[in-house]
Design a protein around this motif. Structure first.
Motif, PDB file in Angstrom:
ATOM      1  N   TRP A 129       4.818  23.361  85.854  1.00  0.00           N
ATOM      2  CA  TRP A 129       3.936  24.400  85.319  1.00  0.00           C
ATOM      3  C   TRP A 129       4.585  25.108  84.136  1.00  0.00           C
ATOM      4  CZ3 TRP A 129      -0.385  26.595  84.263  1.00  0.00           C
ATOM      5  CH2 TRP A 129      -0.412  27.946  83.913  1.00  0.00           C
ATOM      6  N   ASN A 177       3.166  25.479  80.495  1.00  0.00           N
ATOM      7  CA  ASN A 177       2.811  26.823  80.047  1.00  0.00           C
ATOM      8  C   ASN A 177       3.603  27.193  78.795  1.00  0.00           C
ATOM      9  OD1 ASN A 177       1.274  29.181  80.473  1.00  0.00           O
ATOM     10  ND2 ASN A 177       3.119  30.235  81.200  1.00  0.00           N
ATOM     11  N   ARG A 217      -3.703  23.068  80.460  1.00  0.00           N
ATOM     12  CA  ARG A 217      -3.161  24.267  81.079  1.00  0.00           C
ATOM     13  C   ARG A 217      -4.202  24.941  81.977  1.00  0.00           C
ATOM     14  NH1 ARG A 217      -3.374  29.567  80.135  1.00  0.00           N
ATOM     15  NH2 ARG A 217      -1.639  30.857  80.885  1.00  0.00           N
ATOM     16  N   TRP A 247       2.151  25.386  75.845  1.00  0.00           N
ATOM     17  CA  TRP A 247       0.887  26.022  75.460  1.00  0.00           C
ATOM     18  C   TRP A 247       1.149  27.287  74.657  1.00  0.00           C
ATOM     19  CZ3 TRP A 247      -1.155  30.794  77.046  1.00  0.00           C
ATOM     20  CH2 TRP A 247      -2.502  31.000  76.754  1.00  0.00           C
TER      21      TRP A 247
END
Lengths: 312, 472, 270
Positions: free
Chosen positions: A108, A112, A93, A115
């Motif tokens: 992304w 994200n 990330r 994460w």
């Protein structure tokens, strides 16, 4: 594109791939550990999971014993282990964030979100929840990978991303073979019994090829065929040769786009043609272990060549 | 304090003609629609906010800038006055910088005292006698303007270093188009979306004369830990240029290159969002990891343009600011079109004495401060705060200036209890290229959300509004 | 006095570096009483020099090295004829009015201790020259010269506190205190021929200069408690060490760095 951006994309993909691989290795170890003890070998599956992950040195600096708790702690959640699943996603990330605009928002967001969710996972979850958690990690990697495939422009950014995944995947498959090669030697079938049968099964699980094996060989599980599947079989997406076909193709696309080929194209092609010219019998004749060692060396040389040619 | 309200004017009763359609829109919207719009705005901005926050190091504490959906309107003739004044102002800044880093006529003519320049750390000895390409120092200025009456605009600060906020100008418009398309359709609003193209054209126009073909422009950021990183990445994306960090660039034989996957690529113009002090460890702060070693040598050799130029910061020093009217007359031979706030320079003993006597009425600022920090607002300060400031001021008076508190204009703003007037300022962005000055019609309107507060800085709890410059 | 100087710096790296950039201020210029004869800057191995001048008038060389390189050697050598001027510097390139040298920098900070020390020296006395000599003598008496006591990042305030330092620290303290007393002062880097015969030296020298109206810039070698003589070669001036440093450099790669300096200053009476 900026070398730093290419580097970040390359490593984003590598770390996502590594997180996925770790989840598979740990999952396979959990299944083996659940077997009655007479089916377990001398070195436990937890120890082998630690060696396969490549984190042995760091691990035994912290823990004396590899078991479910210590492996879960070190290979999954530890921030001291730079290759724990958590560290992998952190690094992936951070890399992605530094080149945020080179990724599509779908890619992304997939990363994200993964994460964010991982950071809210409870390291002390129950065994059943842990098993679901490992499935979730594999699913997250699929989402990231799928988002990239479905949304990214087919240009150098995408090729570096895929190249990172291909190299990491080749490295991971080779490391499984490196730790378990002794189980796959043809003579091991004779000495083996149910124990080895479970071990072979576990290896197939580590590369998600449990069902694939049957489709490809239409045979009961034979160790040399497992070795063939993981090294030379072009149908198998995690085999060494498939990874190199993939890597070599991305490198050629880069070379064509940039109007110049260099050492990394040459190295990738050399390894690919070497693999293409081999049969599994040749590999055993040469020595499976030696073959894997050589491959791991070639693979890290290719990584270094890519770094020198493009990423600095 | 009796402030000018931009919707109501000075009196009660009907709205100023400019705001009639806003007033009608507000009155037509039943309370529940208003509530829905506000909720929608909040939702929308939470999403944008997440985008903002994603880049902050600690996601949880990253502050979002609250957005108010009632636009701030500026009439065409008001804007004509403003933009003419801004153009003049920025021309003066550039002339002044060419002068003090060159012949220093203004000092010789006694316009301002030599020590104010020579001993000012923002006056960079390193660039004296080394004019930037095309003589432009301030390519991008974000001039802070406040309004006190129908035709009364004051410049508060010139912001000639690396002003930020332009991404909010663009994002706020984007938000308004989504949240209140019905209101937007009632006015002919001048577009701000041309800003990225104008910025790129400006940056290309100042490329070194030797640059071949289409100049390569990059944006240099301190990196993702910088609070304005979102803006850096947003702008690089909109301009279609590389967003580089110091380590992506290197200098070889006085030329600047970036490291790319196709080998070193020459760089001609650097839109740098890294401060002077960190730009080249061989010349400024030796410990800086954010800059590029040798960059100043490349710049001196005329091989790269830095925008804004190193040393531009001296022009927005608050003590230098106080001389802007004199400097305007000196360089342009004309009267300033925009007012300067009367300023007491505490370095002068008589001014200091006055300021110490009137601390409870004045705003006292550090000459080198920004962001609303290191500032005393006399009328709202406590006794203790005033006494603390009195000591600081007496100890190093040259560090401070003082100004009267201005009655900043107010604009209607959604607050907890409905719509109420809140104080605003305006930061338009002025671009100066080799041949022309360009001002995007609009800017960032900041609003002090706390009733009566005059502090609009986002770091101090201010919000933002879209700014509509009207074409009819 | 004719001084023959040879100053060689070798950087050796743990791994080959990818590239290096250095800004050198190692070339003296002529002024009254200082005449530079043949002077050369030489780079051993791959490296390119670009000569220039900084805004204070110091001669600079930008050095660019492309790796991989494990070692860089920069050598300057030449001869300078020096005439005794009792420390007074005339005819040097002056790009700024002396007022510029009243600026405080982060290396020339002042502490309350230093201010108290200064107050004892009648800093506002009408005879500025006499004050400067008092300042030099007081610092020379108070601070012990000790090689290795400080580093290049040590500020005037830190050196004053620990009462020890090298020539750089003496110069910083003097400059900081003189400025506070309203005297423009600056940092000078250069070379010193030591009469006691130490031709081989471990490091270049540094001292200070202060500006006195009607006289001009005057040197003060605070570490030795004397004004410069015909044994001194001025190389560069700055607000502090950073502005006059013989070398400021940056490199990519290389791991640990080991730097060795070989400096010889030999003198011959004309």
């Amino acid at each position: 594109m900026l070398s730093r951006a290419a580097d970040a994309l390359f490593w984003t993909a590598r770390y996502v791939e590594r997180a996925d691989f770790l989840a598979r290795v740990i999952d396979a170890a959990s299944r083996m550990a659940a077997l009655p003890s007479q089916y377990q070998g001398s070195s436990t599956e937890w120890e082998s999971a630690v060696s396969t992950s490549g984190a042995g040195f760091g691990f035994y600096g912290v823990y004396g014993d590899a078991n479910e708790a210590t492996v879960r702690d070190y290979l999954v959640f530890s921030l001291d282990n730079p290759s724990s699943i958590r560290s992998c996603l952190n690094t992936a990330r951070a890399n992605a964030r530094s080149v945020r605009t080179a990724l599509t928002s779908e890619t992304w967001e997939a990363l994200n979100t993964a994460w964010n969710e991982l950071n809210s996972a409870d390291p002390a979850m129950s065994g059943e929840a842990f098993s679901r958690f490992l499935d979730w990690v594999k699913g997250a990697a699929l989402l990231i990978d799928g988002a990239a495939r479905r949304t990214m422009l087919r240009n150098d950014a995408y090729w570096f991303f895929r190249l990172g995944a291909a190299l990491e995947r080749a490295d991971n498959t080779a490391r499984i073979l490196d730790v378990k090669y002794h189980l796959l030697l043809p003579e091991s079938e004779a000495v083996g019994g149910s124990l080895d049968y479970f071990q072979w099964n576990a290896i197939l699980r580590e590369v998600s090829a449990h069902t694939a094996y049957r489709w490809v060989y239409r045979d009961t599980i034979r160790p040399w065929l497992v070795a063939d599947l993981l090294t030379l079989n072009r149908q198998m997406p995690r085999s060494l040769i498939s990874c190199y076909e993939d890597a070599s193709r991305r490198l050629d696309l880069l070379g064509d786009a940039y109007g110049r080929r260099g050492p990394s194209q040459k190295l990738a092609r050399a390894t690919l043609s070497k693999l293409a010219g081999l049969r599994i019998d040749d590999v055993f004749a040469q020595g499976l272990h030696e073959f894997i060692q050589q491959f791991l060396n070639d693979n890290s040389r290719l990584g270094a060549a890519i770094h020198d040619q493009y990423l600095t | 304090m009796n402030a000018f309200d931009e919707m109501q004017g000075t009196g009660a009763g009907a709205a100023r003609p400019l705001y009639e359609r806003v007033a009608r829109w507000l009155s037509e919207s039943p309370p529940e629609t208003v509530a829905a719009r506000r909720a929608q705005a909040e939702l929308f901005f939470r999403r944008i906010g997440i985008t903002f926050a994603v880049y902050g190091e600690s996601e949880q504490t990253e502050r979002l800038i609250p957005f108010d959906i009632i636009p701030r309107l500026i009439a065409r003739d008001e804007w004509a006055l403003l933009s003419k004044g801004l153009k003049q102002r920025v021309q003066v800044l550039n002339r002044f910088l060419n002068d003090i880093y060159g012949p220093q006529d203004c000092i010789r003519a006694g316009i301002l005292p030599a020590d104010l320049i020579l001993q000012n750390p923002q006056f960079r000895l390193e660039v004296v006698g080394r004019p930037p390409p095309h003589g432009v120092y301030v390519h991008v200025a974000g001039v802070d303007i406040v309004r006190t009456g129908e035709r009364d605009f004051y410049v508060l600060e010139d912001n000639a270093r690396t002003p930020s906020g332009v991404s909010y100008m663009l994002e706020n418009r984007e938000a308004m188009m989504r949240l209140a398309p019905d209101l937007h359709a009632r006015y002919r609003v001048a577009p701000v979306e041309t800003y990225p193209d104008q910025l790129l054209a400006t940056l290309k126009s100042v490329a070194p004369r030797g640059a071949r073909g289409d100049p390569t422009v990059v944006l240099l950021t301190p990196g993702r830990f910088n609070s304005a990183f979102y803006e850096h990445s947003f702008l690089a994306d909109k301009l279609g240029i590389e967003l580089v960090e110091g380590s992506d660039l290197f200098v070889r034989d006085d030329k600047v290159f970036m490291r790319t996957t196709q080998g070193p690529q020459r760089v001609d113009v650097i839109y740098r969002r890294v401060d002077d002090d960190f730009i080249d460890p061989l010349v400024f702060n030796p410990n800086s990891m954010l800059g590029v070693a040798g960059l100043m040598s490349a710049s001196e050799a005329g091989n790269v343009t830095l925008a804004n130029a190193v040393g531009a910061g001296i022009s927005d020093d608050k003590a230098v600011y106080s001389y802007m009217p004199e400097l305007t007359r000196f360089y342009m031979g004309e009267e300033p079109l925009l007012n300067n706030v009367p300023t007491w320079r505490c370095r002068e003993p008589s001014a200091l004495a006055y300021v110490l006597d009137h601390l409870d009425e004045l705003v006292v600022k550090e000459v080198a401060g920004s962001g609303g920090y290191g500032m005393l607002i006399g009328p709202t300060a406590s006794k203790t705060e005033i006494e603390t400031f009195r000591r600081k001021l007496s100890a190093s008076p040259e560090q401070f200036i003082a100004q009267p508190t201005l009655a900043l204009s107010t604009c209607p703003t959604f607050v907890g209890a409905g719509v109420a007037p809140r104080h605003v300022d305006l930061r338009p962005f002025v671009l100066t290229g080799a041949d022309e000055v360009h001002i995007t019609p609009g800017g960032l309107t900041r609003v002090a959300l706390v009733e009566g507060s005059l502090v609009v800085n986002s770091s101090q709890g201010g919000g933002a509004k879209d700014t509509w410059v009207l074409d009819d | 006095m004719r001084l023959r100087i040879r100053h060689s710096t070798v950087y050796a790296y743990e791994f080959p570096i990818r590239s290096a950039v250095q800004l050198l201020r190692m070339t003296p210029r002529d002024h009254e009483g200082q005449y530079v004869g043949a002077w050369r800057v030489e780079i051993e191995g791959e490296g390119r020099l670009r000569a220039g001048e900084d805004s204070l008038g110091n001669v600079t060389h930008a050095l660019y090295v492309d790796g991989p390189v494990s070692k860089i050697r920069v050598t300057v050598h030449g001869e300078v004829d020096v005439v005794e001027t009792h420390g007074v510097v005339r005819g040097a390139i002056e790009r700024f009015s002396p007022e510029v040298f009243l600026r405080e920098t982060s290396l020339t900070d002042l502490t309350p201790d230093m201010l108290a020390f200064l107050a004892e020296l009648d800093p506002q006395g009408a005879d500025r020259l006499a004050f400067l000599h008092r300042l030099m003598a007081a610092l020379f008496a108070r601070i012990e010269f000790r090689a290795g006591a400080t580093v290049t990042e040590t500020t005037a305030g830190q050196a004053f506190l620990q009462k020890q330092g090298v020539c750089q620290d003496f110069a910083h303290m003097f400059v900081a205190l003189a400025r506070r007393a309203g005297v423009p002062a600056r940092y000078v880097s250069g070379h010193l021929f030591r009469h006691e015969g130490a031709i081989e030296q471990e490091a270049a020298h540094a001292w200070a200069e202060a500006f006195v109206p009607d006289v001009g810039w005057i040197g003060f070698d605070v570490a030795n408690g004397v004004c410069p003589t015909d044994c001194y070669v001025r190389v560069a001036v700055g607000l502090d060490y950073l502005g006059a440093a013989p070398v400021r450099g940056s490199r990519t790669g290389g791991g640990r760095e080991n730097m060795e300096v070989a400096l010889s200053v030999a003198g011959k009476v004309q």
